[in-house]
Design an enzyme around this catalytic site. Sequence first.
Site, short mmCIF file in Angstrom:
data_model
loop_
_atom_site.label_atom_id
_atom_site.label_comp_id
_atom_site.label_asym_id
_atom_site.label_seq_id
_atom_site.Cartn_x
_atom_site.Cartn_y
_atom_site.Cartn_z
N ASP A 114 0.76 -1.19 -0.01
CA ASP A 114 0.02 -0.05 0.01
C ASP A 114 0.93 1.32 0.05
O ASP A 114 2.32 1.11 -0.54
CB ASP A 114 -0.98 0.00 1.31
CG ASP A 114 -2.08 0.57 0.97
OD1 ASP A 114 -2.20 1.65 0.72
OD2 ASP A 114 -3.37 0.13 1.16
N HIS A 132 -3.32 5.94 3.76
CA HIS A 132 -4.26 5.03 3.13
C HIS A 132 -3.50 3.46 3.67
O HIS A 132 -4.49 2.87 4.22
CB HIS A 132 -4.21 4.93 1.63
CG HIS A 132 -5.21 3.93 0.82
ND1 HIS A 132 -5.05 2.67 0.72
CD2 HIS A 132 -6.54 4.17 0.84
CE1 HIS A 132 -5.80 2.11 0.18
NE2 HIS A 132 -6.99 3.14 0.06
N SER A 173 -11.43 -0.50 -0.26
CA SER A 173 -9.97 -0.47 0.31
C SER A 173 -10.23 -0.88 1.86
O SER A 173 -9.18 -1.39 2.35
CB SER A 173 -9.22 0.70 0.36
OG SER A 173 -8.75 0.89 -1.20
#
Length: 328
Positions: free
Chosen positions: A46, A83, A258
């Site tokens: 990620d 994220h 996600s």
Amino acid sequence: PAAAPPARGDAPAPTGPSWNVSLIGADRVWSELGVTGTGVVVGSSDSGVDGRHPALAAGFRGGDDSWYDPWEHRRTPADRGGHGTHTLGSAVGRDGIGVAPGARWVGCVNLDRNLGSPARYLDCLQFMLAPFPTGGDPFTDGRPARAPDVLTNSWGCPPLEGCDPGALRPATAALAAAGILVVAAAGNTGPYCGSIVDAPAPYPDVLTVGAVDRNRRLTDFSSRGPAGGADKPDLVAPGAAVPSAFPGGGYATLDGTSMATPQVAGVVALMWSANPALVGDLDRTRRILADTATPASVPAGAPCGGTRNLVGAGLVDAYAAVRAATSG
């Protein structure tokens, strides 16, 4: 251009299990079955991970082969965008945000400034197959015995970034052959049918995850199947207003498939922790997840060829999956 300042979480720490963790019954796995994911390693590809975050610091596997940053070559876990910290927190974070807080983690940066490329996606998938020490040669210094057990991947590689539909197929095939389960986000291009298109989500050897809200309803943004003529996604998990860790020690609430994906990876970690004989048995693991899933609400008329192309087998049920993993 100059890099953006690092994202920081401004929400306070949660008190007790977050709503999404309770919705899928993970907190019952901890309290009633005494299983938290101990002994299982989750790999995250990620934007990075804030390795100092209080919910994540203690879970880092450590050593010289648990972190790789092919973009900026940082030697310790860091996350510019947030994220990756958020998604990993939902998988293994402590303090009530993660499904498998007893599991350990390793990380790789494949998204810098929320932009990737086939080369970087493959760099990280290769690292997950055979981790290598900092500064080492992945071709000669890789250590397959140190590979994580299950991978969470909240990203997709679109044509805009240079991916054709088969660009990542050799990588996911190699990981599956090694007994490493690849869990991937369906994407956020719903409600259009046939919108699960960006690799690796359409691949049959990938466990593809869509998103529901706290009322078990399929979100509008969750991508739909079919994908290459096959039913996708495989499962759904909570993906709307999910709280998790964010850089700087704080927390944030985000939406997306996600957010749903790492929760399924966390359930796999719980299953494999409860029954180590299941580790690497991808077919049986996927079968248990599908058989124990619970119904999710879908739009009237079930477009896109039916319920399977909207929510797959249904909403993942951590408690039922772990119970099934340890029976018979």
